[in-house]
Design a protein around this motif. Structure first.
Motif, PDB file in Angstrom:
ATOM      1  N   ILE A  39       0.608  54.713 -65.886  1.00 25.11           N
ATOM      2  CA  ILE A  39       1.340  55.766 -66.595  1.00 25.11           C
ATOM      3  C   ILE A  39       0.422  56.966 -66.696  1.00 25.11           C
ATOM      4  CG2 ILE A  39       2.341  56.464 -68.807  1.00 25.11           C
ATOM      5  CD1 ILE A  39       2.957  53.438 -69.271  1.00 25.11           C
ATOM      6  N   ALA A  40       0.916  58.122 -66.303  1.00 27.29           N
ATOM      7  CA  ALA A  40       0.207  59.394 -66.453  1.00 27.29           C
ATOM      8  C   ALA A  40       1.285  60.446 -66.632  1.00 27.29           C
ATOM      9  CB  ALA A  40      -0.665  59.697 -65.252  1.00 27.29           C
ATOM     10  N   LEU A  41       1.502  60.861 -67.867  1.00 22.23           N
ATOM     11  CA  LEU A  41       2.596  61.780 -68.152  1.00 22.23           C
ATOM     12  C   LEU A  41       2.129  62.873 -69.094  1.00 22.23           C
ATOM     13  CD1 LEU A  41       5.641  62.243 -67.577  1.00 22.23           C
ATOM     14  CD2 LEU A  41       6.088  61.066 -69.736  1.00 22.23           C
ATOM     15  N   THR A  42       2.529  64.095 -68.778  1.00 17.06           N
ATOM     16  CA  THR A  42       2.202  65.256 -69.604  1.00 17.06           C
ATOM     17  C   THR A  42       3.334  65.531 -70.571  1.00 17.06           C
ATOM     18  OG1 THR A  42       0.922  66.214 -67.801  1.00 17.06           O
ATOM     19  CG2 THR A  42       1.618  67.714 -69.545  1.00 17.06           C
ATOM     20  N   GLY A  43       2.960  65.840 -71.795  1.00 22.91           N
ATOM     21  CA  GLY A  43       3.939  66.224 -72.805  1.00 22.91           C
ATOM     22  C   GLY A  43       3.376  67.366 -73.623  1.00 22.91           C
ATOM     23  N   TYR A  45      -2.199  58.430 -70.638  1.00 18.79           N
ATOM     24  CA  TYR A  45      -2.460  57.505 -69.545  1.00 18.79           C
ATOM     25  C   TYR A  45      -2.423  56.078 -70.071  1.00 18.79           C
ATOM     26  CZ  TYR A  45      -4.773  61.587 -67.386  1.00 18.79           C
ATOM     27  OH  TYR A  45      -5.075  62.828 -66.871  1.00 18.79           O
ATOM     28  N   ALA A  46      -2.037  55.161 -69.207  1.00 25.02           N
ATOM     29  CA  ALA A  46      -2.141  53.740 -69.555  1.00 25.02           C
ATOM     30  C   ALA A  46      -2.178  52.910 -68.286  1.00 25.02           C
ATOM     31  CB  ALA A  46      -0.963  53.299 -70.427  1.00 25.02           C
ATOM     32  N   ARG A  81      -5.394  49.418 -71.058  1.00 30.93           N
ATOM     33  CA  ARG A  81      -6.154  50.572 -71.533  1.00 30.93           C
ATOM     34  C   ARG A  81      -5.201  51.732 -71.701  1.00 30.93           C
ATOM     35  NH1 ARG A  81     -10.955  52.968 -68.805  1.00 30.93           N
ATOM     36  NH2 ARG A  81     -11.083  53.983 -70.814  1.00 30.93           N
ATOM     37  N   ALA A  82      -5.495  52.557 -72.680  1.00 25.63           N
ATOM     38  CA  ALA A  82      -4.754  53.798 -72.876  1.00 25.63           C
ATOM     39  C   ALA A  82      -5.763  54.905 -73.115  1.00 25.63           C
ATOM     40  CB  ALA A  82      -3.791  53.677 -74.059  1.00 25.63           C
ATOM     41  N   ALA A  83      -5.444  56.090 -72.650  1.00 22.91           N
ATOM     42  CA  ALA A  83      -6.340  57.234 -72.804  1.00 22.91           C
ATOM     43  C   ALA A  83      -5.491  58.499 -72.870  1.00 22.91           C
ATOM     44  CB  ALA A  83      -7.328  57.298 -71.644  1.00 22.91           C
ATOM     45  N   PHE A  84      -6.157  59.594 -73.221  1.00 20.15           N
ATOM     46  CA  PHE A  84      -5.443  60.860 -73.291  1.00 20.15           C
ATOM     47  C   PHE A  84      -6.368  62.006 -72.925  1.00 20.15           C
ATOM     48  CE2 PHE A  84      -7.685  61.158 -77.229  1.00 20.15           C
ATOM     49  CZ  PHE A  84      -7.742  62.508 -77.569  1.00 20.15           C
ATOM     50  N   GLU A  85      -5.755  63.103 -72.538  1.00 20.49           N
ATOM     51  CA  GLU A  85      -6.415  64.397 -72.391  1.00 20.49           C
ATOM     52  C   GLU A  85      -5.507  65.393 -73.081  1.00 20.49           C
ATOM     53  OE1 GLU A  85      -8.591  65.007 -68.326  1.00 20.49           O
ATOM     54  OE2 GLU A  85      -6.535  64.334 -67.939  1.00 20.49           O
ATOM     55  N   PRO A  92      -9.453  61.257 -68.463  1.00 19.01           N
ATOM     56  CA  PRO A  92      -8.493  60.691 -67.515  1.00 19.01           C
ATOM     57  C   PRO A  92      -8.771  59.212 -67.296  1.00 19.01           C
ATOM     58  CG  PRO A  92     -10.122  62.009 -66.367  1.00 19.01           C
ATOM     59  CD  PRO A  92     -10.376  62.193 -67.836  1.00 19.01           C
ATOM     60  N   LEU A  93      -7.750  58.507 -66.913  1.00 20.81           N
ATOM     61  CA  LEU A  93      -7.849  57.071 -66.674  1.00 20.81           C
ATOM     62  C   LEU A  93      -7.527  56.819 -65.201  1.00 20.81           C
ATOM     63  CD1 LEU A  93      -8.344  54.374 -68.081  1.00 20.81           C
ATOM     64  CD2 LEU A  93      -5.941  54.331 -68.713  1.00 20.81           C
ATOM     65  N   ALA A  94      -8.550  56.427 -64.454  1.00 13.22           N
ATOM     66  CA  ALA A  94      -8.367  56.171 -63.024  1.00 13.22           C
ATOM     67  C   ALA A  94      -7.382  55.028 -62.824  1.00 13.22           C
ATOM     68  CB  ALA A  94      -9.712  55.835 -62.388  1.00 13.22           C
ATOM     69  N   ASP A  95      -6.582  55.144 -61.810  1.00 19.50           N
ATOM     70  CA  ASP A  95      -5.612  54.097 -61.450  1.00 19.50           C
ATOM     71  C   ASP A  95      -4.616  53.803 -62.567  1.00 19.50           C
ATOM     72  OD1 ASP A  95      -6.888  53.805 -58.950  1.00 19.50           O
ATOM     73  OD2 ASP A  95      -8.341  52.417 -59.823  1.00 19.50           O
ATOM     74  N   ALA A  96      -4.257  54.810 -63.336  1.00 18.10           N
ATOM     75  CA  ALA A  96      -3.298  54.623 -64.422  1.00 18.10           C
ATOM     76  C   ALA A  96      -1.910  54.327 -63.863  1.00 18.10           C
ATOM     77  CB  ALA A  96      -3.250  55.866 -65.294  1.00 18.10           C
TER      78      ALA A  96
END
Length: 134
Positions: free
Chosen positions: A28-32, A44-45, A55-59, A22-26
């Protein structure tokens, strides 16, 4: 990139994912997801004042292709503007990942980018709405 190089590239990103978590304070945070394969991804971005992805990240969980692609997308979009992310082509992503390998599962290969692009669109719409309320 030949078939073997593409396989090695995907396996490396799958076994050693970049920017996973997870990316704190993102912004963008969207589930697909991809219901056909049960792939799920949260993209996340964080976006700087200049409109570029800082920054971009994913789970997520899913097949090798979907998770490797999510890892790669987080690297690919770093420093891009929101407009550049929205204009990224699924065809270019498939080429980058190794068309010969991922074309058997194009939805898996593009779920992360599609989710991030939707997140960028939603962020831009929220920002436009906020500007209209000023």
């Amino acid at each position: 990139m030949d078939r073997q190089e593409a396989i090695e590239f995907l396996v490396d990103h799958y076994q050693h994912p970049r920017n996973r978590g997870p990316l704190a304070d993102a912004d963008i945070a969207l589930t697909g997801g991809n219901p056909g394969c049960a792939d799920t991804v949260v993209m996340y971005a964080t976006v700087g004042a200049d409109g570029r992805i800082e920054r971009a990240a994913f789970e997520g969980e899913g097949c090798t292709i979907s998770m490797a692609a999510a890892s790669y997308v987080t690297e690919l979009v770093g420093g891009m503007t929101l407009e550049e992310v929205e204009q990224l082509s699924f065809e270019t992503l498939i080429d980058d990942l190794g068309r010969e390998v991922v074309m058997a599962r194009p939805t898996c290969a593009t779920v992360a980018l599609g989710t991030l692009k939707q997140g960028v669109h939603e962020l831009r719409m929220r920002r436009l709405a906020a500007e209209g309320q000023r």
